[in-house]
Design an enzyme around this catalytic site. Structure first.
Site, PDB file in Angstrom:
ATOM      1  N   ASP A 198       1.200  -1.098  -0.287  1.00  0.00           N
ATOM      2  CA  ASP A 198       0.129  -0.238   0.061  1.00  0.00           C
ATOM      3  C   ASP A 198       0.775   1.089  -0.051  1.00  0.00           C
ATOM      4  OD1 ASP A 198      -2.585   1.490   0.878  1.00  0.00           O
ATOM      5  OD2 ASP A 198      -1.707   2.169   3.043  1.00  0.00           O
TER       6      ASP A 198
ATOM      7  N   ASP B 135      -0.178   5.136   0.268  1.00  0.00           N
ATOM      8  CA  ASP B 135      -0.598   5.448   1.704  1.00  0.00           C
ATOM      9  C   ASP B 135      -0.228   5.680   2.899  1.00  0.00           C
ATOM     10  OD1 ASP B 135      -0.752   9.042   0.554  1.00  0.00           O
ATOM     11  OD2 ASP B 135      -2.895   7.541  -0.563  1.00  0.00           O
TER      12      ASP B 135
ATOM     13  N   ASP C  80      -1.404  -0.706   5.585  1.00  0.00           N
ATOM     14  CA  ASP C  80      -2.086   0.498   7.544  1.00  0.00           C
ATOM     15  C   ASP C  80      -2.801   0.252   7.847  1.00  0.00           C
ATOM     16  OD1 ASP C  80      -2.803   2.733   4.824  1.00  0.00           O
ATOM     17  OD2 ASP C  80      -2.491   3.759   6.721  1.00  0.00           O
TER      18      ASP C  80
HETATM   19  O1  LIG Z   1      -6.004   7.509  -1.229  1.00  0.00           O
HETATM   20  C1  LIG Z   1      -6.383   6.914   0.258  1.00  0.00           C
HETATM   21  O2  LIG Z   1      -7.562   7.217   0.266  1.00  0.00           O
HETATM   22  C2  LIG Z   1      -4.750   6.139   0.869  1.00  0.00           C
HETATM   23  O3  LIG Z   1      -3.876   5.369  -0.567  1.00  0.00           O
HETATM   24  P1  LIG Z   1      -3.790   4.096   0.357  1.00  0.00           P
HETATM   25  O4  LIG Z   1      -4.843   3.152  -0.611  1.00  0.00           O
HETATM   26  O5  LIG Z   1      -2.578   4.215   0.353  1.00  0.00           O
HETATM   27  O6  LIG Z   1      -3.643   3.617   2.116  1.00  0.00           O
HETATM   28 MG   LIG Z   2      -3.195   3.368   2.914  1.00  0.00          MG
END
Ligand SMILES: O=C(O)COP(=O)(O)O
Ligand SMILES: [Mg+2]
EC number: 3.1.3.18
Length: 223
Positions: free
Chosen positions: A10, A12, A174
């Site tokens: 992942d 973010d 996360d």
């Molecule tokens: O943009 C988002 O809502 C978070 O993205 P992620 O899946 O990388 O945690």
């Molecule tokens: Mg994430």
């Protein structure tokens, strides 16, 4: 965790702490629309289900009802796209242990993919800006498939693209979105403790392992 031949990572909250980018872009958007600002701690709880979800949640947080938020959504989306393109990577940092962890996984011969709910174009730009792009054979965003995490579809399609069965593909994330998607796809899952997860402790989410840094991971993988 045994027999892992690939990893889906992942973005973010797992590889990059992007809360500063979200804060800058979202609050510039809200200012432009004449809506109240959202505090960073509240943004942390709203991140994870893609940009559209974040914008809607921010408009609702500022006092609009469902119909009111819906009425401003197109305008907000256009504004947010503009502001995020400027903010992307400017207020964010790669977490400690990420580069070391990715190097070690690659050294073990694992195929690596990045699967995020962030729009694909922003995800690609961020990975390039932070020097992480070369690690990944595949990158998919929240707009790459018909459904996004917590739906298992992005993970199933990524396993197909990597040509590794889900049972041998570790999801590293996360949040509950990552864990639910992994469980439903049949992928083992490891969660980092420092990310967003709607502001709740990640150890409350069902997973196969919990990590304080990504470079703890290689030692946890059995042959
Ligand atoms: O943009 C988002 O809502 C978070 O993205 P992620 O899946 O990388 O945690
Ligand atoms: Mg994430």
């Amino acid at each position: 965790m045994r027999g892992i031949r690939a990893a889906i990572v992942d973005l973010d909250g797992t590889m990059v702490d992007t809360l500063g980018d979200f804060d800058a872009a979202l609050n510039a958007t809200l200012r432009e629309l004449g809506r109240p600002a959202v505090a960073r701690a509240d943004i942390e709880r709203m991140v994870g289900k893609g940009s559209m979800h974040l914008i809607r949640a921010a408009l609702r947080h500022g006092g609009l009802d469902e119909a009111g938020a819906q009425a401003r959504l197109d305008e907000a989306w256009a504004s947010y796209q503009r502001h995020y393109a400027v903010a992307n990577g400017a207020h964010s940092a790669v977490y400690p242990g990420v580069v070391e962890g990715l190097h070690a996984l690659q050294g073990r011969g694992l195929a690596l993919a990045c699967v995020t709910n962030k729009p694909l174009a922003f995800a690609r730009d961020l990975l390039h800006a932070k020097g992480l792009a070369p690690f990944f054979a595949q990158v998919f965003g929240g707009d790459s498939f018909a459904r996004s995490k917590p739906d298992p579809l992005p993970l199933i399609e990524t396993c197909r693209a990597l040509a590794v069965a889900p049972a041998h593909t570790l999801m590293v994330g996360d949040s509950q979105n990552d864990a639910l998607a992994a469980r439903a796809a049949g992928c083992p899952v490891a969660l980092v403790s420092y990310g967003y997860n709607r502001g709740e402790p990640v150890r409350g989410v069902d997973a196969d392992a919990y990590l304080d840094r990504l470079d703890e991971l290689p030692a946890r993988l059995l042959p």
